[in-house]
Motif scaffolding. Structure first.
Motif, PDB file in Angstrom:
ATOM      1  N   TYR A  87       0.901  -1.088  -0.059  1.00 45.86           N
ATOM      2  CA  TYR A  87       0.070   0.069  -0.080  1.00 45.86           C
ATOM      3  C   TYR A  87       0.803   1.188   0.017  1.00 45.86           C
ATOM      4  CZ  TYR A  87      -4.865  -1.635   0.552  1.00 45.86           C
ATOM      5  OH  TYR A  87      -5.905  -2.479   0.306  1.00 45.86           O
ATOM      6  N   ILE A  88       0.799   1.922  -0.853  1.00 43.65           N
ATOM      7  CA  ILE A  88       1.592   3.355  -1.276  1.00 43.65           C
ATOM      8  C   ILE A  88       0.575   4.408  -0.708  1.00 43.65           C
ATOM      9  CG2 ILE A  88       2.743   4.978  -2.807  1.00 43.65           C
ATOM     10  CD1 ILE A  88       4.239   2.228  -2.091  1.00 43.65           C
ATOM     11  N   ILE A  89       0.894   5.257   0.404  1.00 39.79           N
ATOM     12  CA  ILE A  89       0.067   6.553   0.625  1.00 39.79           C
ATOM     13  C   ILE A  89       0.868   7.614   0.348  1.00 39.79           C
ATOM     14  CG2 ILE A  89      -0.879   7.758   2.405  1.00 39.79           C
ATOM     15  CD1 ILE A  89      -2.011   4.849   2.203  1.00 39.79           C
ATOM     16  N   GLN A  90       0.101   8.273  -0.883  1.00 44.39           N
ATOM     17  CA  GLN A  90       0.960   9.161  -1.807  1.00 44.39           C
ATOM     18  C   GLN A  90       0.390  10.691  -1.277  1.00 44.39           C
ATOM     19  OE1 GLN A  90       0.405   9.792  -6.045  1.00 44.39           O
ATOM     20  NE2 GLN A  90       2.417   8.721  -6.231  1.00 44.39           N
ATOM     21  N   GLN A 111      -1.635  -5.837 -10.328  1.00 47.99           N
ATOM     22  CA  GLN A 111      -2.390  -4.628 -10.137  1.00 47.99           C
ATOM     23  C   GLN A 111      -2.962  -4.775  -8.644  1.00 47.99           C
ATOM     24  OE1 GLN A 111      -5.200  -3.621 -12.916  1.00 47.99           O
ATOM     25  NE2 GLN A 111      -3.707  -3.011 -14.489  1.00 47.99           N
ATOM     26  N   ASP A 112      -3.269  -6.351  -8.262  1.00 49.71           N
ATOM     27  CA  ASP A 112      -4.033  -6.622  -7.147  1.00 49.71           C
ATOM     28  C   ASP A 112      -3.145  -6.633  -5.990  1.00 49.71           C
ATOM     29  OD1 ASP A 112      -2.676  -8.572  -7.968  1.00 49.71           O
ATOM     30  OD2 ASP A 112      -4.296 -10.172  -7.095  1.00 49.71           O
ATOM     31  N   LYS A 113      -1.626  -6.239  -6.035  1.00 52.19           N
ATOM     32  CA  LYS A 113      -0.693  -6.246  -5.164  1.00 52.19           C
ATOM     33  C   LYS A 113      -0.128  -5.157  -4.887  1.00 52.19           C
ATOM     34  CE  LYS A 113      -0.648 -10.689  -3.964  1.00 52.19           C
ATOM     35  NZ  LYS A 113      -1.196 -11.267  -2.686  1.00 52.19           N
ATOM     36  N   CYS A 114      -0.877  -3.731  -5.639  1.00 48.99           N
ATOM     37  CA  CYS A 114       0.150  -2.693  -5.265  1.00 48.99           C
ATOM     38  C   CYS A 114      -1.117  -1.546  -5.403  1.00 48.99           C
ATOM     39  CB  CYS A 114       1.141  -2.300  -6.424  1.00 48.99           C
ATOM     40  SG  CYS A 114       1.820  -0.405  -5.912  1.00 48.99           S
ATOM     41  N   THR A 115      -1.158  -0.877  -4.425  1.00 41.61           N
ATOM     42  CA  THR A 115      -2.771  -0.082  -4.166  1.00 41.61           C
ATOM     43  C   THR A 115      -1.957   1.315  -3.904  1.00 41.61           C
ATOM     44  OG1 THR A 115      -4.114  -1.608  -3.413  1.00 41.61           O
ATOM     45  CG2 THR A 115      -4.588   0.578  -3.100  1.00 41.61           C
ATOM     46  N   VAL A 116      -2.254   2.367  -4.586  1.00 42.83           N
ATOM     47  CA  VAL A 116      -2.085   3.785  -4.244  1.00 42.83           C
ATOM     48  C   VAL A 116      -3.006   4.516  -3.875  1.00 42.83           C
ATOM     49  CG1 VAL A 116      -0.715   5.845  -5.324  1.00 42.83           C
ATOM     50  CG2 VAL A 116       0.061   3.393  -6.041  1.00 42.83           C
ATOM     51  N   VAL A 160       3.510 -13.832  13.408  1.00 41.56           N
ATOM     52  CA  VAL A 160       2.750 -14.058  12.303  1.00 41.56           C
ATOM     53  C   VAL A 160       3.578 -13.340  10.942  1.00 41.56           C
ATOM     54  CG1 VAL A 160       0.532 -12.717  11.327  1.00 41.56           C
ATOM     55  CG2 VAL A 160       0.587 -13.489  13.615  1.00 41.56           C
ATOM     56  N   TYR A 161       3.509 -13.908   9.962  1.00 43.01           N
ATOM     57  CA  TYR A 161       4.411 -13.343   8.908  1.00 43.01           C
ATOM     58  C   TYR A 161       3.672 -12.325   8.223  1.00 43.01           C
ATOM     59  CZ  TYR A 161       8.251 -13.495   5.441  1.00 43.01           C
ATOM     60  OH  TYR A 161       9.144 -13.109   4.857  1.00 43.01           O
ATOM     61  N   PRO A 162       4.243 -10.929   7.832  1.00 43.70           N
ATOM     62  CA  PRO A 162       3.568  -9.830   7.300  1.00 43.70           C
ATOM     63  C   PRO A 162       2.925 -10.287   6.082  1.00 43.70           C
ATOM     64  CG  PRO A 162       5.890  -9.485   8.361  1.00 43.70           C
ATOM     65  CD  PRO A 162       5.722 -10.798   8.307  1.00 43.70           C
ATOM     66  N   SER A 163       1.874  -9.866   5.905  1.00 42.30           N
ATOM     67  CA  SER A 163       1.063  -9.927   4.621  1.00 42.30           C
ATOM     68  C   SER A 163       1.004  -8.530   3.828  1.00 42.30           C
ATOM     69  CB  SER A 163      -0.311 -10.705   4.667  1.00 42.30           C
ATOM     70  OG  SER A 163      -0.835  -9.652   5.735  1.00 42.30           O
ATOM     71  N   THR A 164       1.112  -7.580   4.494  1.00 45.64           N
ATOM     72  CA  THR A 164       1.036  -6.037   3.971  1.00 45.64           C
ATOM     73  C   THR A 164       1.981  -5.081   4.663  1.00 45.64           C
ATOM     74  OG1 THR A 164      -1.523  -6.633   3.776  1.00 45.64           O
ATOM     75  CG2 THR A 164      -0.566  -4.404   3.567  1.00 45.64           C
ATOM     76  N   ILE A 165       2.365  -4.386   3.658  1.00 40.20           N
ATOM     77  CA  ILE A 165       3.389  -3.344   4.170  1.00 40.20           C
ATOM     78  C   ILE A 165       2.767  -1.818   3.303  1.00 40.20           C
ATOM     79  CG2 ILE A 165       5.041  -3.606   2.237  1.00 40.20           C
ATOM     80  CD1 ILE A 165       6.982  -3.018   4.329  1.00 40.20           C
ATOM     81  N   ILE A 166       2.707  -0.969   4.466  1.00 38.18           N
ATOM     82  CA  ILE A 166       2.563   0.544   3.826  1.00 38.18           C
ATOM     83  C   ILE A 166       3.694   1.274   3.678  1.00 38.18           C
ATOM     84  CG2 ILE A 166       1.007   2.473   4.823  1.00 38.18           C
ATOM     85  CD1 ILE A 166      -0.781   0.643   6.082  1.00 38.18           C
ATOM     86  N   ILE A 167       3.735   2.101   2.870  1.00 34.79           N
ATOM     87  CA  ILE A 167       4.951   2.985   2.647  1.00 34.79           C
ATOM     88  C   ILE A 167       4.371   4.174   2.034  1.00 34.79           C
ATOM     89  CG2 ILE A 167       7.112   3.475   1.182  1.00 34.79           C
ATOM     90  CD1 ILE A 167       7.315   0.539   0.846  1.00 34.79           C
ATOM     91  N   ILE A 168       4.780   5.354   2.803  1.00 36.34           N
ATOM     92  CA  ILE A 168       4.375   6.682   2.569  1.00 36.34           C
ATOM     93  C   ILE A 168       5.066   7.333   1.447  1.00 36.34           C
ATOM     94  CG2 ILE A 168       3.990   9.015   3.689  1.00 36.34           C
ATOM     95  CD1 ILE A 168       3.705   7.624   6.394  1.00 36.34           C
ATOM     96  N   ASP A 169       4.370   7.835   0.517  1.00 33.35           N
ATOM     97  CA  ASP A 169       5.520   8.537  -0.541  1.00 33.35           C
ATOM     98  C   ASP A 169       5.150  10.032  -0.380  1.00 33.35           C
ATOM     99  OD1 ASP A 169       6.607   8.474  -3.222  1.00 33.35           O
ATOM    100  OD2 ASP A 169       4.527   9.171  -4.144  1.00 33.35           O
ATOM    101  N   GLY A 170       6.288  10.814  -0.514  1.00 32.20           N
ATOM    102  CA  GLY A 170       6.407  12.176  -0.481  1.00 32.20           C
ATOM    103  C   GLY A 170       7.742  12.617   0.020  1.00 32.20           C
ATOM    104  N   THR A 171       7.821  14.098  -0.007  1.00 32.04           N
ATOM    105  CA  THR A 171       9.232  14.473   0.453  1.00 32.04           C
ATOM    106  C   THR A 171       9.319  13.964   2.200  1.00 32.04           C
ATOM    107  OG1 THR A 171       8.371  16.389   1.501  1.00 32.04           O
ATOM    108  CG2 THR A 171       8.964  16.416  -1.068  1.00 32.04           C
ATOM    109  N   TRP A 172      10.388  14.057   2.726  1.00 33.25           N
ATOM    110  CA  TRP A 172      10.583  13.792   4.232  1.00 33.25           C
ATOM    111  C   TRP A 172       9.585  14.600   5.191  1.00 33.25           C
ATOM    112  CZ3 TRP A 172      12.537   9.240   5.719  1.00 33.25           C
ATOM    113  CH2 TRP A 172      13.531   8.666   4.772  1.00 33.25           C
ATOM    114  N   SER A 173       9.515  15.749   4.737  1.00 29.22           N
ATOM    115  CA  SER A 173       8.542  16.687   5.707  1.00 29.22           C
ATOM    116  C   SER A 173       7.146  16.358   5.415  1.00 29.22           C
ATOM    117  CB  SER A 173       8.921  18.098   5.407  1.00 29.22           C
ATOM    118  OG  SER A 173       8.591  18.533   3.885  1.00 29.22           O
ATOM    119  N   GLN A 174       6.631  15.810   4.051  1.00 28.84           N
ATOM    120  CA  GLN A 174       5.366  15.559   3.773  1.00 28.84           C
ATOM    121  C   GLN A 174       5.002  14.078   4.340  1.00 28.84           C
ATOM    122  OE1 GLN A 174       5.472  15.673  -0.535  1.00 28.84           O
ATOM    123  NE2 GLN A 174       5.025  17.847  -0.562  1.00 28.84           N
TER     124      GLN A 174
END
Length: 289
Positions: A87-90, A111-116, A160-174
């Motif tokens: 999951y990309i939080i942009q 497509q079903d493995k990468c959500t923005v 529990v082995y991780p099934s989902t990872i969330i990454i935040i997309d933006g500048t470091w301050s954002q």
């Protein structure tokens, strides 16, 4: 910043300088009384005409790059087969950047493995799906800090082995603004990457040499979670191609602030704001260490 447009008198784009006066001609009187055009065919009235939007260059449907500079030859022939959900939080500002890396990342994965998800504020009421994901025991959020655990160490000890990872997309301050102002992202286990690799996204300045782009973070994290080093290489290949193309066409290598400070090359004066100055001093101290 756009240059400030010269002020004009409404309804009279050819107004004389202050102090000057003249009587209107019969043609001008007729135009004013009859509601006709104020400028006629005069060139001075062209500034008020509507401007047609510039036509965008055709984009590739897969990599989202202009077709003339398509990077699809550097993408995997088929999407990488992964079991992890990404999951990309942009931040909204990233969506309009020309040299963003998320479209390349998404093009490499199913497509079903990468959500923005685009936005700055998220809540349980407005985002029930995201809220449900954040509450699952198999979800991680990738964000560095004192509370974060090394990803490699975590997966060795987690029941529990991780099934989902969330990454935040933006500048470091954002990214910091999104993480700390949305309580949802503090529900999952917080992890970070312990790696010595330097960013290959050399056409965009980073705070330090160890700060990675969103694509690079995803590449390292997925290779760890999937236990497959090929994933990292496959995801970094289009990024290297992007940077190489830009450098061949006039772009310059953007050294990190850390490097510039270390070598006395930082071009801007030190900030006067105490908070920003403190951040700069911490960065300089990390360079010395």
């Amino acid at each position: 910043m756009e240059p400030q447009r010269e002020a004009r008198t409404p309804g009279d784009p050819t107004a004389p300088p202050s102090g000057a006066s003249r009587s209107p001609t019969p043609d001008e009187e007729g135009r004013r009384e009859g509601g006709g055009e104020a400028d006629g065919a005069g060139a001075d009235g062209l500034w008020a005409l509507p401007v047609e939007p510039a036509e965008r260059r055709p984009e590739c449907g897969r990599c989202s790059r202009p077709q003339k500079v398509c990077l699809c030859p550097f993408l995997p022939v088929h999407p990488l087969q992964i079991s992890t959900n990404l999951y990309i939080i942009q931040h909204p500002a990233e969506e309009s950047r020309v040299l963003r890396t998320v479209p390349l990342l998404a093009a490499c994965l199913p497509q079903d493995k990468c959500t923005v998800r685009i936005g700055r504020r998220f809540s349980e009421e407005r985002d029930p799906e995201l809220s449900n994901i954040c509450r699952k025991s198999g979800t991680l959020v990738l964000y560095p800090g004192a509370e974060a655990t090394n990803l490699e160490e975590f997966i060795l000890e987690s029941p529990v082995y991780p099934s989902t990872i969330i990454i935040i997309d933006g500048t470091w301050s954002q990214a910091k603004d999104i993480f700390y102002k949305n309580s949802l992202f503090r529900l999952p286990k917080q992890v970070q990457l312990k790696t010595n690799i330097s960013s290959q996204y050399v056409i965009r300045m980073q705070p330090t040499n160890r700060c990675l782009s969103t694509l690079e973070c995803a590449a390292v994290a997925l290779s760890i979670l999937e236990k497959n080093n090929y994933i990292q290489e496959a995801l970094l290949r289009p990024l290297r191609a992007l940077c190489s193309f830009q450098l061949q066409h006039g772009a310059q290598v953007r050294l990190s602030k850390e490097h510039l400070l270390e070598h006395g090359l930082y071009p801007k004066p030190m900030p006067k704001n105490k908070r920003k100055l403190r951040k700069m001093e911490l960065l300089m101290n990390s360079v010395k260490i």
